[in-house]
Design a protein around this motif. Sequence first.
Motif, PDB file in Angstrom:
ATOM      1  N   VAL A  93      80.791  71.290   2.392  1.00  0.00           N
ATOM      2  CA  VAL A  93      81.542  71.885   3.497  1.00  0.00           C
ATOM      3  C   VAL A  93      80.872  71.642   4.842  1.00  0.00           C
ATOM      4  O   VAL A  93      81.490  71.851   5.900  1.00  0.00           O
ATOM      5  CB  VAL A  93      81.738  73.400   3.231  1.00  0.00           C
ATOM      6  CG1 VAL A  93      80.500  74.198   3.613  1.00  0.00           C
ATOM      7  CG2 VAL A  93      82.967  73.923   3.969  1.00  0.00           C
ATOM      8  N   ARG A  94      79.627  71.172   4.840  1.00  0.00           N
ATOM      9  CA  ARG A  94      78.932  70.929   6.107  1.00  0.00           C
ATOM     10  C   ARG A  94      79.589  69.793   6.882  1.00  0.00           C
ATOM     11  O   ARG A  94      79.965  68.766   6.307  1.00  0.00           O
ATOM     12  CB  ARG A  94      77.462  70.579   5.846  1.00  0.00           C
ATOM     13  CG  ARG A  94      76.604  71.758   5.438  1.00  0.00           C
ATOM     14  CD  ARG A  94      75.161  71.324   5.248  1.00  0.00           C
ATOM     15  NE  ARG A  94      74.593  70.770   6.463  1.00  0.00           N
ATOM     16  CZ  ARG A  94      73.413  70.174   6.541  1.00  0.00           C
ATOM     17  NH1 ARG A  94      72.673  70.044   5.455  1.00  0.00           N
ATOM     18  NH2 ARG A  94      72.959  69.712   7.687  1.00  0.00           N
ATOM     19  N   PRO A  95      79.745  69.918   8.196  1.00  0.00           N
ATOM     20  CA  PRO A  95      80.347  68.844   9.002  1.00  0.00           C
ATOM     21  C   PRO A  95      79.549  67.550   8.884  1.00  0.00           C
ATOM     22  O   PRO A  95      78.316  67.558   8.847  1.00  0.00           O
ATOM     23  CB  PRO A  95      80.284  69.404  10.432  1.00  0.00           C
ATOM     24  CG  PRO A  95      80.209  70.882  10.273  1.00  0.00           C
ATOM     25  CD  PRO A  95      79.443  71.120   9.008  1.00  0.00           C
ATOM     26  N   GLY A  96      80.278  66.460   8.778  1.00  0.00           N
ATOM     27  CA  GLY A  96      79.646  65.153   8.702  1.00  0.00           C
ATOM     28  C   GLY A  96      79.343  64.663   7.308  1.00  0.00           C
ATOM     29  O   GLY A  96      78.934  63.517   7.116  1.00  0.00           O
ATOM     30  N   ASN A  97      79.541  65.518   6.293  1.00  0.00           N
ATOM     31  CA  ASN A  97      79.214  65.124   4.920  1.00  0.00           C
ATOM     32  C   ASN A  97      80.396  64.513   4.170  1.00  0.00           C
ATOM     33  O   ASN A  97      80.264  64.177   2.998  1.00  0.00           O
ATOM     34  CB  ASN A  97      78.682  66.324   4.131  1.00  0.00           C
ATOM     35  CG  ASN A  97      77.221  66.594   4.436  1.00  0.00           C
ATOM     36  OD1 ASN A  97      76.625  65.915   5.270  1.00  0.00           O
ATOM     37  ND2 ASN A  97      76.642  67.578   3.779  1.00  0.00           N
ATOM     38  N   LYS A  98      81.528  64.405   4.815  1.00  0.00           N
ATOM     39  CA  LYS A  98      82.721  63.810   4.202  1.00  0.00           C
ATOM     40  C   LYS A  98      83.055  64.481   2.869  1.00  0.00           C
ATOM     41  O   LYS A  98      83.364  63.826   1.878  1.00  0.00           O
ATOM     42  CB  LYS A  98      82.521  62.300   3.985  1.00  0.00           C
ATOM     43  CG  LYS A  98      82.481  61.483   5.278  1.00  0.00           C
ATOM     44  CD  LYS A  98      83.847  61.447   5.934  1.00  0.00           C
ATOM     45  CE  LYS A  98      83.842  60.649   7.224  1.00  0.00           C
ATOM     46  NZ  LYS A  98      85.177  60.656   7.878  1.00  0.00           N
ATOM     47  N   GLY A  99      82.980  65.810   2.857  1.00  0.00           N
ATOM     48  CA  GLY A  99      83.265  66.547   1.633  1.00  0.00           C
ATOM     49  C   GLY A  99      84.747  66.578   1.321  1.00  0.00           C
ATOM     50  O   GLY A  99      85.577  66.791   2.213  1.00  0.00           O
ATOM     51  N   ASP A 100      85.099  66.353   0.056  1.00  0.00           N
ATOM     52  CA  ASP A 100      86.492  66.416  -0.383  1.00  0.00           C
ATOM     53  C   ASP A 100      86.805  67.842  -0.826  1.00  0.00           C
ATOM     54  O   ASP A 100      86.052  68.443  -1.598  1.00  0.00           O
ATOM     55  CB  ASP A 100      86.714  65.436  -1.533  1.00  0.00           C
ATOM     56  CG  ASP A 100      88.169  65.350  -1.940  1.00  0.00           C
ATOM     57  OD1 ASP A 100      88.858  64.422  -1.493  1.00  0.00           O
ATOM     58  OD2 ASP A 100      88.614  66.219  -2.720  1.00  0.00           O
ATOM     59  N   LEU A 101      87.924  68.395  -0.359  1.00  0.00           N
ATOM     60  CA  LEU A 101      88.251  69.789  -0.642  1.00  0.00           C
ATOM     61  C   LEU A 101      88.513  70.008  -2.134  1.00  0.00           C
ATOM     62  O   LEU A 101      88.128  71.040  -2.692  1.00  0.00           O
ATOM     63  CB  LEU A 101      89.469  70.213   0.189  1.00  0.00           C
ATOM     64  CG  LEU A 101      89.803  71.698   0.266  1.00  0.00           C
ATOM     65  CD1 LEU A 101      88.582  72.521   0.636  1.00  0.00           C
ATOM     66  CD2 LEU A 101      90.933  71.935   1.266  1.00  0.00           C
ATOM     67  N   LYS A 102      89.148  69.042  -2.800  1.00  0.00           N
ATOM     68  CA  LYS A 102      89.361  69.176  -4.243  1.00  0.00           C
ATOM     69  C   LYS A 102      88.029  69.142  -4.987  1.00  0.00           C
ATOM     70  O   LYS A 102      87.827  69.892  -5.942  1.00  0.00           O
ATOM     71  CB  LYS A 102      90.263  68.042  -4.754  1.00  0.00           C
ATOM     72  CG  LYS A 102      91.724  68.181  -4.406  1.00  0.00           C
ATOM     73  CD  LYS A 102      92.563  67.122  -5.098  1.00  0.00           C
ATOM     74  CE  LYS A 102      92.708  67.409  -6.569  1.00  0.00           C
ATOM     75  NZ  LYS A 102      93.609  66.426  -7.239  1.00  0.00           N
ATOM     76  N   ARG A 103      87.127  68.287  -4.555  1.00  0.00           N
ATOM     77  CA  ARG A 103      85.814  68.209  -5.190  1.00  0.00           C
ATOM     78  C   ARG A 103      85.050  69.519  -4.997  1.00  0.00           C
ATOM     79  O   ARG A 103      84.335  69.978  -5.895  1.00  0.00           O
ATOM     80  CB  ARG A 103      85.038  67.031  -4.605  1.00  0.00           C
ATOM     81  CG  ARG A 103      83.832  66.597  -5.422  1.00  0.00           C
ATOM     82  CD  ARG A 103      83.210  65.325  -4.864  1.00  0.00           C
ATOM     83  NE  ARG A 103      82.192  64.792  -5.744  1.00  0.00           N
ATOM     84  CZ  ARG A 103      82.430  64.001  -6.781  1.00  0.00           C
ATOM     85  NH1 ARG A 103      83.674  63.647  -7.057  1.00  0.00           N
ATOM     86  NH2 ARG A 103      81.447  63.557  -7.541  1.00  0.00           N
ATOM     87  N   LEU A 104      85.187  70.112  -3.824  1.00  0.00           N
ATOM     88  CA  LEU A 104      84.516  71.379  -3.554  1.00  0.00           C
ATOM     89  C   LEU A 104      85.013  72.467  -4.498  1.00  0.00           C
ATOM     90  O   LEU A 104      84.215  73.229  -5.060  1.00  0.00           O
ATOM     91  CB  LEU A 104      84.747  71.779  -2.094  1.00  0.00           C
ATOM     92  CG  LEU A 104      84.037  73.046  -1.612  1.00  0.00           C
ATOM     93  CD1 LEU A 104      83.605  72.891  -0.152  1.00  0.00           C
ATOM     94  CD2 LEU A 104      84.928  74.283  -1.739  1.00  0.00           C
TER      95      LEU A 104
END
Length: 517
Positions: free
Chosen positions: A306-317
């Motif tokens: 969820v940190r900005p810049g980490n290109k986190g995918d919401l489904k993966r989270l």
Amino acid sequence: MQFLLALIVAGPLIGAAAALLPAPPGLKGTSPDQAVLRHGVTVTGVILLATIVLTLGFDHDQPSRMQATTDISWIRALDVRIHLGVDGISLPLLVLTALLTFLCALYSYFRMPAGPSPKGFVALLLVLESGTLATFAVLDLVLFFLAFEMVLIPMYFLIARWGGEGRQAAAWKFILYTLLGSVVMLLGLLLIGVKAGTFDMVALAADNGRGLTASVQVIAVLAIGIGLAVKTPMWPLHSWLPDAHTAAPTVGSVLLAGVLLKMGTYGFVRILLPITPDGMRTFAPYLAAFAVAGIIYGSLACLALVRPGNKGDLKRLIAYSSVGHMGFVLLGIATMTPTGVNGALFANVAHGLVTGLLFFLVGAVKDRYGTADLDTLAGATGAALYGRAPRLGALLAFAAVASLGLPGLAGFWGEMLALFGAFEPAEGLSRPAFLTFMAIGAFGTLLTAAYLLLVVRRVCMGGPRPAGETPIADVQGYEFAAWTPLVALTVLAGLWPAVLLGLTDPAVQKLLAGGTQ
């Protein structure tokens, strides 16, 4: 009642076979594709209705007694029987499975995932439902294994054929992990059946391990536990889950999180706790340690995504959040107390409702924005769902606070009872160790709240829509129909937990006492 339970288990299989046949004249609607999708809604709707009738006919004054039982000899040489039944432990999971599958079929009727013909999709969905329902209804170890394995092939194809980017690798990883775990589990189930002289789960639970030596129980728990832990999934055997969820279509993610993960924890409660109590007592501290490690690991992984810049995918989270939530279920089971096991069963159902809703909502966000990447969604002004799609934003915030365990919603009670169980574990377990596990688990709830609130802030809040930007659609009618039951049940279970605990507690008390109550 016997016929009703048999219909619930076998009905989806008959529907799957019918889905592959040409639609009868006059029922095709505007196209054969629409006809087969309508067929899926009809069959899953009938199974849901049958499950509700079974629930209404269930003797709620005796939830610890196996009801609607069928017991027919099948393979005489091995004394394998077609033995079905339902009690207060399995009934909520049957209802949850039937409900989620119906909602997925309804959602797919209006928004079919991109991929091959709907015929295969509907048939696989129904085979998946049948296998899952059978897992919760069978009372023979061999049948349990067959039903447990039955869901793997349909889920593999749902991911591989109707999934998104990286679907082939994710599908292979899913099936390889679960098949390898299942091979080890089969050896443990056969060991119990051979040494005890029966595969009947009711008879084995009543014996409460007295017919099995301590060494046999330890080996059986280790073998069966590995197979169940992969499906749960328990850290560190979880690594197939994030890839599978990220690649799966929306309804695949809903069923994977809401139903399939429950099969593993159900096996711990139905098989290992009553049949191999001495073996479970040996491994309980290790199971609890892996459980709390999963709670912390899942939360930290979500905070990193969820940190900005980490290109986190919401489904993966959301997938990683499941590792943490199922950690509470395993912790409750590891306490080997009625309080902890009841908490585990409650958390099972709550996770199915809340995380199923979350995957529906994340799928809707991805459909509207074309991505689930958190950095892209946040952008310069944020996805700003509160302002651009207020109902969708409100539902996402509701599901997030339910998932973090807000009192008054379903996510609260299971985690609290699991922690209470760890405060006073079963006799023979180290209380200082479980107090440590309780403290670590409680800290995990704070981390859970942190990452879910950050998700709400980044996705739901933000500046106004820039001039000229195409507006996004708010909640549509079919989405409202598919999501409202999950919202209502999340509130009901949170405000009135006795609805569920009244079913599970007598059955758990009997199970832990070896069928003597």
